[in-house]
Design a protein around this motif. Structure first.
Motif: not given
Length: 196
Positions: A64-68, A97, A128, A130
């Motif tokens: 998974d690739t995500q962001a805050r 992201d 992630t 940040l």
């Protein structure tokens, strides 16, 4: 009958006057302008060497690739106090992201040490985003930080944070698209190097 016609004309005149009097002026808004990082394609490997490098490459899975939550499509500015503010004009054409995910995939494709697979028994990588904002100052810089979480075959989890910044030249947008592309690729490359 003339009384009816007079009232009809009076009613029609009132409708026309009230229609023109009730028009509200549209607020002056600045149209949003889109930015997209320039993620350069990796250099193609030589055909003879491609088979040899893939045989010894470590298979990894990208989970998974995500962001805050606060990192969205708006371009964020970090004030001197540390508070993040949104730019009123400039936006990313997609959430950052998504660009990070593309940068990681490009680095995996160009890597001779790692091979992207989709099997459950392989080590897994999750990223992630940040921090992704412009730092204030005389020479503004785009700053980014990514946390990579690597889960090995044995279930042991390793986490590390990769951070970096690039100088943005000129006023917005300046070379922000090229700077963002370079920074994303560098963060992805450093994070994947630590994964090996």
């Amino acid at each position: 009958m003339t009384r009816f016609v007079r009232h009809a004309w009076f009613g029609l005149a009132m409708v026309c006057l009230s229609g023109t009097a009730c028009q509200l002026k549209r607020p002056d808004t600045i149209p949003a302008r889109m930015l997209e990082p320039q993620l350069l394609e990796p250099q193609p490997a030589a055909p003879a060497a491609a088979g040899a490098t893939l045989a010894g490459a470590m298979p990894v899975r990208l989970l998974d690739t995500q962001a805050r939550a606060h990192i969205g499509r708006r371009l964020l500015h970090q004030q001197a106090s540390g508070e993040l503010t949104e730019d009123p004009v400039w936006r990313w054409s997609a959430a950052p992201d998504r660009y990070l995910d593309t940068a990681i995939r490009l680095e995996l494709e160009s890597s001779s040490r790692l091979r992207l697979v989709d099997t459950a028994g392989s080590p897994a990588i999750a990223a992630t985003l940040l921090t992704w904002c412009l730092e204030p100052g005389e020479n503004p810089r785009l700053m980014g930080a990514v946390q990579f979480v690597i889960t090995g075959k044995d279930g042991v989890v390793h986490s590390h944070v990769v951070q970096g910044s690039e100088r943005v030249s000129g006023g917005l947008p300046g070379d922000l698209a090229a700077v963002a592309g370079r920074l994303l690729r560098r963060l992805a490359q450093e994070g994947l190097m630590r994964a090996t």
